[in-house]
Write a protein that holds these residues in place. Structure first.
Motif, PDB file in Angstrom:
ATOM      1  N   ARG A 188       0.721 -36.078 -38.471  1.00 38.02           N
ATOM      2  CA  ARG A 188       1.947 -35.484 -39.022  1.00 38.02           C
ATOM      3  C   ARG A 188       3.076 -36.507 -39.117  1.00 38.02           C
ATOM      4  O   ARG A 188       3.886 -36.451 -40.029  1.00 38.02           O
ATOM      5  CB  ARG A 188       2.402 -34.337 -38.114  1.00 38.02           C
ATOM      6  CG  ARG A 188       2.083 -33.017 -38.668  1.00 38.02           C
ATOM      7  CD  ARG A 188       2.869 -31.926 -37.979  1.00 38.02           C
ATOM      8  NE  ARG A 188       2.099 -30.716 -38.161  1.00 38.02           N
ATOM      9  CZ  ARG A 188       1.856 -29.825 -37.252  1.00 38.02           C
ATOM     10  NH1 ARG A 188       2.355 -29.974 -36.051  1.00 38.02           N
ATOM     11  NH2 ARG A 188       1.144 -28.776 -37.516  1.00 38.02           N
ATOM     12  N   HIS A 227       2.961 -39.389 -39.995  1.00 39.41           N
ATOM     13  CA  HIS A 227       2.799 -40.293 -41.129  1.00 39.41           C
ATOM     14  C   HIS A 227       3.452 -39.752 -42.398  1.00 39.41           C
ATOM     15  O   HIS A 227       3.358 -40.374 -43.440  1.00 39.41           O
ATOM     16  CB  HIS A 227       1.308 -40.565 -41.390  1.00 39.41           C
ATOM     17  CG  HIS A 227       0.656 -41.338 -40.291  1.00 39.41           C
ATOM     18  ND1 HIS A 227       0.151 -42.593 -40.453  1.00 39.41           N
ATOM     19  CD2 HIS A 227       0.430 -41.033 -38.981  1.00 39.41           C
ATOM     20  CE1 HIS A 227      -0.355 -43.018 -39.299  1.00 39.41           C
ATOM     21  NE2 HIS A 227      -0.197 -42.082 -38.403  1.00 39.41           N
ATOM     22  N   GLY A 228       4.052 -38.578 -42.293  1.00 38.21           N
ATOM     23  CA  GLY A 228       4.767 -38.046 -43.453  1.00 38.21           C
ATOM     24  C   GLY A 228       4.037 -36.895 -44.123  1.00 38.21           C
ATOM     25  O   GLY A 228       3.514 -36.014 -43.457  1.00 38.21           O
ATOM     26  N   ASP A 229       4.008 -36.928 -45.447  1.00 40.73           N
ATOM     27  CA  ASP A 229       3.451 -35.852 -46.273  1.00 40.73           C
ATOM     28  C   ASP A 229       2.036 -35.479 -45.821  1.00 40.73           C
ATOM     29  O   ASP A 229       1.127 -36.303 -45.876  1.00 40.73           O
ATOM     30  CB  ASP A 229       3.444 -36.304 -47.739  1.00 40.73           C
ATOM     31  CG  ASP A 229       2.949 -35.214 -48.675  1.00 40.73           C
ATOM     32  OD1 ASP A 229       2.936 -34.041 -48.258  1.00 40.73           O
ATOM     33  OD2 ASP A 229       2.590 -35.546 -49.813  1.00 40.73           O
ATOM     34  N   ILE A 230       1.858 -34.210 -45.400  1.00 39.76           N
ATOM     35  CA  ILE A 230       0.539 -33.792 -44.917  1.00 39.76           C
ATOM     36  C   ILE A 230      -0.329 -33.184 -46.019  1.00 39.76           C
ATOM     37  O   ILE A 230      -1.493 -32.893 -45.792  1.00 39.76           O
ATOM     38  CB  ILE A 230       0.651 -32.795 -43.736  1.00 39.76           C
ATOM     39  CG1 ILE A 230       1.389 -31.527 -44.138  1.00 39.76           C
ATOM     40  CG2 ILE A 230       1.275 -33.441 -42.538  1.00 39.76           C
ATOM     41  CD1 ILE A 230       1.354 -30.424 -43.094  1.00 39.76           C
ATOM     42  N   SER A 231       0.209 -33.034 -47.214  1.00 33.91           N
ATOM     43  CA  SER A 231      -0.569 -32.410 -48.289  1.00 33.91           C
ATOM     44  C   SER A 231      -1.740 -33.282 -48.740  1.00 33.91           C
ATOM     45  O   SER A 231      -2.754 -32.765 -49.178  1.00 33.91           O
ATOM     46  CB  SER A 231       0.327 -32.071 -49.478  1.00 33.91           C
ATOM     47  OG  SER A 231       0.868 -33.255 -50.034  1.00 33.91           O
ATOM     48  N   GLU A 232      -1.614 -34.600 -48.634  1.00 31.51           N
ATOM     49  CA  GLU A 232      -2.704 -35.497 -49.019  1.00 31.51           C
ATOM     50  C   GLU A 232      -3.032 -36.456 -47.880  1.00 31.51           C
ATOM     51  O   GLU A 232      -3.304 -37.625 -48.092  1.00 31.51           O
ATOM     52  CB  GLU A 232      -2.311 -36.288 -50.274  1.00 31.51           C
ATOM     53  CG  GLU A 232      -2.181 -35.418 -51.501  1.00 31.51           C
ATOM     54  CD  GLU A 232      -1.870 -36.220 -52.742  1.00 31.51           C
ATOM     55  OE1 GLU A 232      -2.150 -37.428 -52.758  1.00 31.51           O
ATOM     56  OE2 GLU A 232      -1.349 -35.628 -53.690  1.00 31.51           O
ATOM     57  N   ASN A 233      -3.010 -35.919 -46.687  1.00 31.67           N
ATOM     58  CA  ASN A 233      -3.225 -36.726 -45.490  1.00 31.67           C
ATOM     59  C   ASN A 233      -4.618 -36.429 -44.926  1.00 31.67           C
ATOM     60  O   ASN A 233      -4.849 -35.400 -44.303  1.00 31.67           O
ATOM     61  CB  ASN A 233      -2.133 -36.397 -44.460  1.00 31.67           C
ATOM     62  CG  ASN A 233      -2.155 -37.326 -43.275  1.00 31.67           C
ATOM     63  OD1 ASN A 233      -3.189 -37.845 -42.906  1.00 31.67           O
ATOM     64  ND2 ASN A 233      -0.982 -37.526 -42.674  1.00 31.67           N
ATOM     65  N   TYR A 248      -4.882 -35.904 -41.116  1.00 30.29           N
ATOM     66  CA  TYR A 248      -4.404 -34.587 -40.706  1.00 30.29           C
ATOM     67  C   TYR A 248      -5.477 -33.530 -40.963  1.00 30.29           C
ATOM     68  O   TYR A 248      -5.772 -32.703 -40.110  1.00 30.29           O
ATOM     69  CB  TYR A 248      -3.117 -34.240 -41.449  1.00 30.29           C
ATOM     70  CG  TYR A 248      -2.574 -32.872 -41.131  1.00 30.29           C
ATOM     71  CD1 TYR A 248      -1.866 -32.646 -39.959  1.00 30.29           C
ATOM     72  CD2 TYR A 248      -2.777 -31.795 -41.989  1.00 30.29           C
ATOM     73  CE1 TYR A 248      -1.371 -31.389 -39.646  1.00 30.29           C
ATOM     74  CE2 TYR A 248      -2.290 -30.540 -41.703  1.00 30.29           C
ATOM     75  CZ  TYR A 248      -1.590 -30.338 -40.525  1.00 30.29           C
ATOM     76  OH  TYR A 248      -1.102 -29.095 -40.217  1.00 30.29           O
ATOM     77  N   ASP A 249      -6.075 -33.584 -42.156  1.00 28.81           N
ATOM     78  CA  ASP A 249      -7.121 -32.612 -42.506  1.00 28.81           C
ATOM     79  C   ASP A 249      -8.311 -32.713 -41.553  1.00 28.81           C
ATOM     80  O   ASP A 249      -8.852 -31.698 -41.112  1.00 28.81           O
ATOM     81  CB  ASP A 249      -7.591 -32.814 -43.947  1.00 28.81           C
ATOM     82  CG  ASP A 249      -6.522 -32.452 -44.973  1.00 28.81           C
ATOM     83  OD1 ASP A 249      -5.586 -31.702 -44.619  1.00 28.81           O
ATOM     84  OD2 ASP A 249      -6.629 -32.928 -46.118  1.00 28.81           O
TER      85      ASP A 249
END
Length: 160
Positions: free
Chosen positions: A37, A39-45, A48-49
């Motif tokens: 988290r 690392h910033g934007d979690i939509s394309e991480n 995180y996934d």
């Protein structure tokens, strides 16, 4: 509620795994999610996934183990010696001779979660265990194997 038969050793292994999942794996995955988290934007991480997926697996396994332990019917093989009277029952260790091959093997009949052929532990729901249940030393059990019917002579039944 369906009771899950487990030996004392099987219960201890499940408790050990549950403790490890709760005290080691769960905190590690929570830390990995926090790191991803940050690392910033979690939509394309992808990190995180992956961490969220692992968290889902760990939480699912914790729930599964807790369910099995709450429904466990704990069976002590040593206590069966009096009541089983030499019969093959859950928890018994059975010495067998494969009448076709002439080889000798020893299996303990355990719950599905405990089964490990390398350790000589077979599931109570396996074809060989189902064929052995209720037999005595000297009896012959016919087992439907993928290669056809196999015959095993029960050499000895132990409750250890």
């Amino acid at each position: 509620m369906i009771k899950v038969p487990l030996t004392i050793v099987g219960v201890e292994k499940l408790k050990t795994e549950l403790q490890r999942l709760k005290s080691v794996e769960r905190p590690a995955v929570i830390a990995a999610i926090a790191e991803a988290r940050s690392h910033g934007d979690i939509s394309e991480n992808a990190e995180y996934d992956a961490a969220k997926e692992k968290q889902g697996f760990i939480e699912g396994r914790i729930a599964e183990i807790e369910g099995k332990l709450s429904n466990a019917q704990i069976i002590d093989p040593a206590a069966l010696a009096v009541t089983a009277e030499g019969r093959v029952v859950f928890g018994a260790t059975v010495d067998l001779e494969d009448l076709d091959a002439g080889s000798k093997v020893s299996y303990q009949i355990v719950g599905d979660d405990e089964a490990d052929l390398k350790d000589g532990k077979i599931s109570v729901s396996s074809p060989i265990a189902r064929a052995l249940i209720g037999k005595y030393a000297g009896d012959v059990a016919e087992v439907m194997a993928p290669g056809g019917i196999r015959e095993y002579e029960v050499l000895d039944v132990k409750y250890i």
